[in-house]
Design a protein around this motif. Structure first.
Motif, PDB file in Angstrom:
ATOM      1  N   ARG A 230      37.872   7.695  11.559  1.00 56.54           N
ATOM      2  CA  ARG A 230      37.680   6.657  10.548  1.00 56.54           C
ATOM      3  C   ARG A 230      36.473   5.787  10.861  1.00 56.54           C
ATOM      4  O   ARG A 230      35.710   5.402   9.982  1.00 56.54           O
ATOM      5  CB  ARG A 230      38.932   5.795  10.446  1.00 56.54           C
ATOM      6  CG  ARG A 230      39.204   5.382   9.006  1.00 56.54           C
ATOM      7  CD  ARG A 230      39.939   4.089   8.937  1.00 56.54           C
ATOM      8  NE  ARG A 230      39.043   2.954   9.143  1.00 56.54           N
ATOM      9  CZ  ARG A 230      39.344   1.704   8.813  1.00 56.54           C
ATOM     10  NH1 ARG A 230      40.513   1.447   8.274  1.00 56.54           N
ATOM     11  NH2 ARG A 230      38.497   0.736   9.030  1.00 56.54           N
ATOM     12  N   TYR A 233      33.268   7.620   9.813  1.00 50.89           N
ATOM     13  CA  TYR A 233      33.006   7.506   8.370  1.00 50.89           C
ATOM     14  C   TYR A 233      32.494   6.115   8.013  1.00 50.89           C
ATOM     15  O   TYR A 233      31.583   5.959   7.181  1.00 50.89           O
ATOM     16  CB  TYR A 233      34.273   7.809   7.579  1.00 50.89           C
ATOM     17  CG  TYR A 233      34.635   9.272   7.494  1.00 50.89           C
ATOM     18  CD1 TYR A 233      33.712  10.224   7.060  1.00 50.89           C
ATOM     19  CD2 TYR A 233      35.919   9.718   7.827  1.00 50.89           C
ATOM     20  CE1 TYR A 233      34.057  11.566   6.979  1.00 50.89           C
ATOM     21  CE2 TYR A 233      36.279  11.053   7.736  1.00 50.89           C
ATOM     22  CZ  TYR A 233      35.324  11.975   7.318  1.00 50.89           C
ATOM     23  OH  TYR A 233      35.670  13.302   7.231  1.00 50.89           O
ATOM     24  N   GLY A 236      28.987   5.817   8.410  1.00 47.71           N
ATOM     25  CA  GLY A 236      28.198   6.725   7.592  1.00 47.71           C
ATOM     26  C   GLY A 236      27.846   8.029   8.267  1.00 47.71           C
ATOM     27  O   GLY A 236      26.953   8.755   7.822  1.00 47.71           O
ATOM     28  N   THR A 237      28.561   8.365   9.342  1.00 46.24           N
ATOM     29  CA  THR A 237      28.293   9.611  10.059  1.00 46.24           C
ATOM     30  C   THR A 237      29.483  10.560   9.946  1.00 46.24           C
ATOM     31  O   THR A 237      30.611  10.136   9.692  1.00 46.24           O
ATOM     32  CB  THR A 237      28.010   9.337  11.544  1.00 46.24           C
ATOM     33  OG1 THR A 237      29.160   8.699  12.134  1.00 46.24           O
ATOM     34  CG2 THR A 237      26.804   8.425  11.705  1.00 46.24           C
ATOM     35  N   ALA A 238      29.213  11.827  10.147  1.00 45.26           N
ATOM     36  CA  ALA A 238      30.265  12.841  10.081  1.00 45.26           C
ATOM     37  C   ALA A 238      31.074  12.831  11.373  1.00 45.26           C
ATOM     38  O   ALA A 238      30.493  12.850  12.464  1.00 45.26           O
ATOM     39  CB  ALA A 238      29.650  14.217   9.864  1.00 45.26           C
ATOM     40  N   ARG A 293      38.248  11.263   4.651  1.00 44.10           N
ATOM     41  CA  ARG A 293      36.857  11.282   4.172  1.00 44.10           C
ATOM     42  C   ARG A 293      36.701  10.471   2.884  1.00 44.10           C
ATOM     43  O   ARG A 293      37.408  10.703   1.897  1.00 44.10           O
ATOM     44  CB  ARG A 293      36.435  12.720   3.931  1.00 44.10           C
ATOM     45  CG  ARG A 293      35.011  12.907   3.443  1.00 44.10           C
ATOM     46  CD  ARG A 293      34.759  14.375   3.188  1.00 44.10           C
ATOM     47  NE  ARG A 293      33.414  14.615   2.666  1.00 44.10           N
ATOM     48  CZ  ARG A 293      32.998  15.808   2.238  1.00 44.10           C
ATOM     49  NH1 ARG A 293      33.813  16.855   2.299  1.00 44.10           N
ATOM     50  NH2 ARG A 293      31.777  15.944   1.767  1.00 44.10           N
ATOM     51  N   PRO A 294      35.782   9.517   2.853  1.00 52.91           N
ATOM     52  CA  PRO A 294      35.514   8.780   1.608  1.00 52.91           C
ATOM     53  C   PRO A 294      34.909   9.712   0.557  1.00 52.91           C
ATOM     54  O   PRO A 294      34.366  10.777   0.881  1.00 52.91           O
ATOM     55  CB  PRO A 294      34.497   7.717   2.039  1.00 52.91           C
ATOM     56  CG  PRO A 294      34.551   7.684   3.529  1.00 52.91           C
ATOM     57  CD  PRO A 294      34.975   9.037   3.979  1.00 52.91           C
ATOM     58  N   ASP A 296      32.224   9.548  -1.035  1.00 51.19           N
ATOM     59  CA  ASP A 296      30.806   9.789  -0.823  1.00 51.19           C
ATOM     60  C   ASP A 296      30.470  10.038   0.642  1.00 51.19           C
ATOM     61  O   ASP A 296      29.308   9.979   1.046  1.00 51.19           O
ATOM     62  CB  ASP A 296      29.976   8.612  -1.332  1.00 51.19           C
ATOM     63  CG  ASP A 296      30.376   7.289  -0.654  1.00 51.19           C
ATOM     64  OD1 ASP A 296      31.407   7.278   0.049  1.00 51.19           O
ATOM     65  OD2 ASP A 296      29.659   6.295  -0.837  1.00 51.19           O
ATOM     66  N   GLY A 297      31.492  10.334   1.441  1.00 50.08           N
ATOM     67  CA  GLY A 297      31.276  10.502   2.870  1.00 50.08           C
ATOM     68  C   GLY A 297      30.824  11.898   3.241  1.00 50.08           C
ATOM     69  O   GLY A 297      31.034  12.868   2.493  1.00 50.08           O
TER      70      GLY A 297
END
Length: 360
Positions: A230, A233, A236-238, A293-294, A296-297
């Motif tokens: 979490r 995410y 902004g990273t995988a 996962r969001p 837009d993630g």
């Protein structure tokens, strides 16, 4: 009822405290706010509990805290795999010496009541497996050559053939495979020894599976994989998924875990022995990463790397806890992960308060 909760300012302990207070129990929390888990005083602590900031390894302080206790919920522990084997002394000291000091204090006041112990599914090591030819078998340690070549599923130790994982019952053989797991099994043994020598005492050794939910610690070496993913995410990273992402676990929501503790402490029936605290529905690590996962993630990154201390599959049978404790997890995987994706993680309300010691 007066309940002492060690580690009651932590992730799971704070949820236990909240539910006990809702049921009008008197709660005393003992917590030293270990810097490895707490940056300071955490937010979200219950106003109606009594907090003693001190170390469970301090015998005089613990003796004062447990005076008058009707039940004890022992959550205090150093959790996770740590950084490396150099953590071994701290794990054994905090987990096993801390438990021994607590039990000695209970012995001195002839405590004979209910103890709920925070144990863990890590005591099983690898989970339960069945070979089509040889039945239930226990695979050996995972081999570096297999892992390095991407063969992540443990083979049958007899024929080297494929195995099918099954739910783990509480009477499954125990095989702790890292320092943390070894200390949790020792805690179970110490509490069991206490109960045998103190008639009227029951110890519910609650073997937590993968606990997640609001208030989890952030991405430290001691945080759970759900929190680490979490946090990735949020940045902004995988999230990096080890092996092929097919490792199977049982993810159980922290409110369900808290409720299992309260049933063990104050339910109609006193229950002794190990109990799986789980959802009963296995999911893969990759499924968990996708669930968090969001919209837009970035997609989770399956990296293929491995850690020798990790296990491939472990998920549990919830039947014993349902039968004896009346516990069934109420929060479903999709519902719980959707909530957790946006829920606050542990934050700090202020500086760490002064800790008390035996001289205070």
């Amino acid at each position: 009822m007066r309940v002492v909760v060690t580690g009651g300012a932590g992730f799971i302990g704070s949820h236990v405290v909240t539910e006990l207070l809702v049921l009008d129990h008197d709660v005393v929390v003992l917590d030293d706010l270990d810097p490895a888990a707490h940056d300071g005083l955490p937010t979200g602590l219950a106003d109606d509990a009594e907090y003693v900031w001190g170390d469970v390894r301090d015998p005089d302080l613990v003796a004062r805290v447990v005076a008058g206790a009707d039940a004890v919920c022992h959550q205090a522990a150093k959790v996770g795999l740590g950084v490396d084997f150099a953590d071994v002394v701290d794990y054994v000291s905090r987990n096993d010496l801390g438990t021994a000091v607590l039990l000695r204090a209970l012995h001195d006041r002839r405590f004979a009541g209910r103890i709920a112990l925070a144990s863990s599914m890590v005591v099983y090591g690898e989970g339960r497996y069945r070979c089509a030819t040889h039945g239930v078998v226990r695979p050996g340690p995972r081999r570096v050559a297999d892992l390095g070549s991407g063969r992540f599923e443990p083979p049958c130790p007899v024929c080297d053939g494929p195995l099918a994982p099954e739910p783990v019952p509480e009477d499954h053989g125990l095989d702790p495979r890292n320092v943390y797991a070894t200390t949790k099994l020792a805690q179970e043994g110490l509490c069991g020894a206490y109960a045998r020598e103190h008639p009227g005492t029951t110890v519910a050794a609650l073997r937590y599976h993968n606990v997640y939910g609001p208030g989890m610690p952030r991405d430290t070496p001691y945080a759970g994989v759900a929190s680490i993913f979490r946090s990735a995410y949020a940045a902004g990273t995988a999230p990096k998924v080890f092996e092929d992402g097919g490792q199977t676990r049982d993810f159980v929501h922290v409110r369900d875990v808290a409720h299992a503790n309260v049933l063990a402490l104050a339910g109609e029936r006193a229950v002794h022995g190990p109990l799986n605290v789980c959802s009963g529905t296995p999911r893969t690590i990759l499924q968990m990463a996708e669930a968090l996962r969001p919209d837009d993630g970035p997609a989770p990154e399956v990296v293929g790397s491995y850690r020798l201390g990790d296990i491939r599959h472990v998920f549990a049978s919830p039947d014993r806890a349902a039968e004896l404790l009346g516990f069934r997890a109420a929060v479903g995987f999709a519902e719980g992960m959707a909530e957790f994706a946006d829920a606050p993680l542990r934050t700090t309300a202020g500086p760490r308060p002064p800790t008390r010691n035996s001289g205070d």
